[in-house]
Motif scaffolding. Sequence first.
Motif, PDB file in Angstrom:
ATOM      1  N   VAL A  70       0.447  -0.250   1.279  1.00  0.00           N
ATOM      2  CA  VAL A  70      -0.284   1.009   1.177  1.00  0.00           C
ATOM      3  C   VAL A  70       0.717   2.047   0.683  1.00  0.00           C
ATOM      4  CG1 VAL A  70      -1.563   2.813   2.398  1.00  0.00           C
ATOM      5  CG2 VAL A  70      -1.846   0.404   3.068  1.00  0.00           C
ATOM      6  N   VAL A  71       0.394   2.687  -0.445  1.00  0.00           N
ATOM      7  CA  VAL A  71       1.288   3.682  -1.043  1.00  0.00           C
ATOM      8  C   VAL A  71       0.562   5.019  -1.078  1.00  0.00           C
ATOM      9  CG1 VAL A  71       2.568   4.345  -3.107  1.00  0.00           C
ATOM     10  CG2 VAL A  71       2.418   1.928  -2.457  1.00  0.00           C
ATOM     11  N   THR A  72       1.257   6.078  -0.650  1.00  0.00           N
ATOM     12  CA  THR A  72       0.725   7.439  -0.687  1.00  0.00           C
ATOM     13  C   THR A  72       1.697   8.293  -1.492  1.00  0.00           C
ATOM     14  OG1 THR A  72      -0.216   7.119   1.512  1.00  0.00           O
ATOM     15  CG2 THR A  72      -0.044   9.385   0.714  1.00  0.00           C
ATOM     16  N   PHE A  73       1.202   8.873  -2.571  1.00  0.00           N
ATOM     17  CA  PHE A  73       2.059   9.718  -3.399  1.00  0.00           C
ATOM     18  C   PHE A  73       2.126  11.115  -2.799  1.00  0.00           C
ATOM     19  CE2 PHE A  73       0.932   6.303  -6.197  1.00  0.00           C
ATOM     20  CZ  PHE A  73       2.113   6.061  -6.868  1.00  0.00           C
ATOM     21  N   GLU A  74       3.337  11.661  -2.767  1.00  0.00           N
ATOM     22  CA  GLU A  74       3.551  13.005  -2.252  1.00  0.00           C
ATOM     23  C   GLU A  74       3.896  13.974  -3.367  1.00  0.00           C
ATOM     24  OE1 GLU A  74       6.413  12.444   0.901  1.00  0.00           O
ATOM     25  OE2 GLU A  74       4.757  12.054   2.276  1.00  0.00           O
ATOM     26  N   GLY A  75       4.139  13.450  -4.529  1.00  0.00           N
ATOM     27  CA  GLY A  75       4.486  14.231  -5.707  1.00  0.00           C
ATOM     28  C   GLY A  75       4.774  13.261  -6.832  1.00  0.00           C
ATOM     29  N   PRO A  76       5.130  13.774  -8.017  1.00  0.00           N
ATOM     30  CA  PRO A  76       5.359  12.869  -9.150  1.00  0.00           C
ATOM     31  C   PRO A  76       6.565  11.946  -8.963  1.00  0.00           C
ATOM     32  CG  PRO A  76       5.936  15.121  -9.730  1.00  0.00           C
ATOM     33  CD  PRO A  76       5.288  15.176  -8.374  1.00  0.00           C
ATOM     34  N   ASP A  77       7.517  12.350  -8.118  1.00  0.00           N
ATOM     35  CA  ASP A  77       8.732  11.558  -7.933  1.00  0.00           C
ATOM     36  C   ASP A  77       8.997  11.178  -6.482  1.00  0.00           C
ATOM     37  OD1 ASP A  77       9.389  11.596 -10.689  1.00  0.00           O
ATOM     38  OD2 ASP A  77      10.145  13.645 -10.456  1.00  0.00           O
ATOM     39  N   SER A  78       7.959  11.260  -5.650  1.00  0.00           N
ATOM     40  CA  SER A  78       8.146  10.868  -4.253  1.00  0.00           C
ATOM     41  C   SER A  78       6.860  10.245  -3.719  1.00  0.00           C
ATOM     42  CB  SER A  78       8.569  12.057  -3.385  1.00  0.00           C
ATOM     43  OG  SER A  78       7.555  13.036  -3.371  1.00  0.00           O
ATOM     44  N   ALA A  79       7.054   9.277  -2.817  1.00  0.00           N
ATOM     45  CA  ALA A  79       5.915   8.581  -2.223  1.00  0.00           C
ATOM     46  C   ALA A  79       6.357   7.992  -0.895  1.00  0.00           C
ATOM     47  CB  ALA A  79       5.425   7.474  -3.158  1.00  0.00           C
ATOM     48  N   ARG A  80       5.370   7.568  -0.132  1.00  0.00           N
ATOM     49  CA  ARG A  80       5.602   6.833   1.110  1.00  0.00           C
ATOM     50  C   ARG A  80       4.847   5.516   0.992  1.00  0.00           C
ATOM     51  NH1 ARG A  80       7.846   9.628   5.344  1.00  0.00           N
ATOM     52  NH2 ARG A  80       7.968  11.870   5.051  1.00  0.00           N
ATOM     53  N   ALA A  81       5.348   4.496   1.646  1.00  0.00           N
ATOM     54  CA  ALA A  81       4.668   3.204   1.618  1.00  0.00           C
ATOM     55  C   ALA A  81       4.845   2.507   2.953  1.00  0.00           C
ATOM     56  CB  ALA A  81       5.231   2.325   0.499  1.00  0.00           C
ATOM     57  N   THR A  82       3.854   1.697   3.289  1.00  0.00           N
ATOM     58  CA  THR A  82       3.980   0.750   4.388  1.00  0.00           C
ATOM     59  C   THR A  82       3.595  -0.609   3.826  1.00  0.00           C
ATOM     60  OG1 THR A  82       1.713   1.123   5.142  1.00  0.00           O
ATOM     61  CG2 THR A  82       3.456   2.427   6.207  1.00  0.00           C
ATOM     62  N   SER A  83       4.190  -1.649   4.365  1.00  0.00           N
ATOM     63  CA  SER A  83       3.864  -3.013   3.969  1.00  0.00           C
ATOM     64  C   SER A  83       4.349  -3.943   5.074  1.00  0.00           C
ATOM     65  CB  SER A  83       4.496  -3.375   2.620  1.00  0.00           C
ATOM     66  OG  SER A  83       5.903  -3.235   2.669  1.00  0.00           O
ATOM     67  N   MET A  84       4.014  -5.213   4.920  1.00  0.00           N
ATOM     68  CA  MET A  84       4.418  -6.205   5.913  1.00  0.00           C
ATOM     69  C   MET A  84       4.978  -7.420   5.189  1.00  0.00           C
ATOM     70  SD  MET A  84       1.227  -5.848   8.542  1.00  0.00           S
ATOM     71  CE  MET A  84       1.987  -6.758   9.886  1.00  0.00           C
ATOM     72  N   SER A  85       5.756  -8.213   5.912  1.00  0.00           N
ATOM     73  CA  SER A  85       6.263  -9.456   5.333  1.00  0.00           C
ATOM     74  C   SER A  85       6.289 -10.552   6.385  1.00  0.00           C
ATOM     75  CB  SER A  85       7.667  -9.272   4.756  1.00  0.00           C
ATOM     76  OG  SER A  85       8.624  -9.208   5.784  1.00  0.00           O
ATOM     77  N   LEU A  86       6.248 -11.745   5.869  1.00  0.00           N
ATOM     78  CA  LEU A  86       6.391 -12.950   6.668  1.00  0.00           C
ATOM     79  C   LEU A  86       7.563 -13.699   6.059  1.00  0.00           C
ATOM     80  CD1 LEU A  86       5.059 -14.530   8.969  1.00  0.00           C
ATOM     81  CD2 LEU A  86       3.602 -15.612   7.249  1.00  0.00           C
ATOM     82  N   TYR A  87       8.532 -14.057   6.885  1.00  0.00           N
ATOM     83  CA  TYR A  87       9.711 -14.777   6.406  1.00  0.00           C
ATOM     84  C   TYR A  87       9.499 -16.247   6.708  1.00  0.00           C
ATOM     85  CZ  TYR A  87      14.646 -15.558   5.346  1.00  0.00           C
ATOM     86  OH  TYR A  87      15.817 -15.972   4.777  1.00  0.00           O
ATOM     87  N   MET A  88       9.467 -17.045   5.667  1.00  0.00           N
ATOM     88  CA  MET A  88       9.183 -18.469   5.786  1.00  0.00           C
ATOM     89  C   MET A  88      10.474 -19.274   5.680  1.00  0.00           C
ATOM     90  SD  MET A  88       5.877 -18.416   6.085  1.00  0.00           S
ATOM     91  CE  MET A  88       5.384 -20.098   5.793  1.00  0.00           C
ATOM     92  N   VAL A  89      10.573 -20.297   6.519  1.00  0.00           N
ATOM     93  CA  VAL A  89      11.725 -21.201   6.491  1.00  0.00           C
ATOM     94  C   VAL A  89      11.226 -22.639   6.392  1.00  0.00           C
ATOM     95  CG1 VAL A  89      13.149 -19.605   7.839  1.00  0.00           C
ATOM     96  CG2 VAL A  89      11.876 -21.405   9.005  1.00  0.00           C
TER      97      VAL A  89
END
Length: 131
Positions: A70-89
Amino acid sequence: IHKLLVDYGATLDARDFEGFGRLFGKDGVYVAGTGEGAKGPQAAETMRRVFAENALGFREPNFHLFFNEVVTFEGPDSARATSMSLYMVSSENNAPTPAMMARYRDELVREDGQWRFARRTVESLIPAPGR
């Protein structure tokens, strides 16, 4: 921005720690585990050490999978993001096995036309903190 988020895992999976360090902005900070931040090149050395020590004894091959961006832009050169990962072995019988799950909270900045991490905070979900 999607490329930046994916390059995080791709550089680590390739053990390209210099490339990992270049994902961070001039003042970019990486925060994981202890809660202490490491800046750009220091982040690269931190990850080089983590992978070399392999304290959890992960078998190879191992790799990251990413989702729920999920990305939220705060301006033309700044943003916030959240994401998740799963590390596989790789398990003993060579089957892909989930080992860790994390949430990322990012502050992003565009520098010289490229998106970089101004701050990437990694929160362990599994194993749960304090266990």
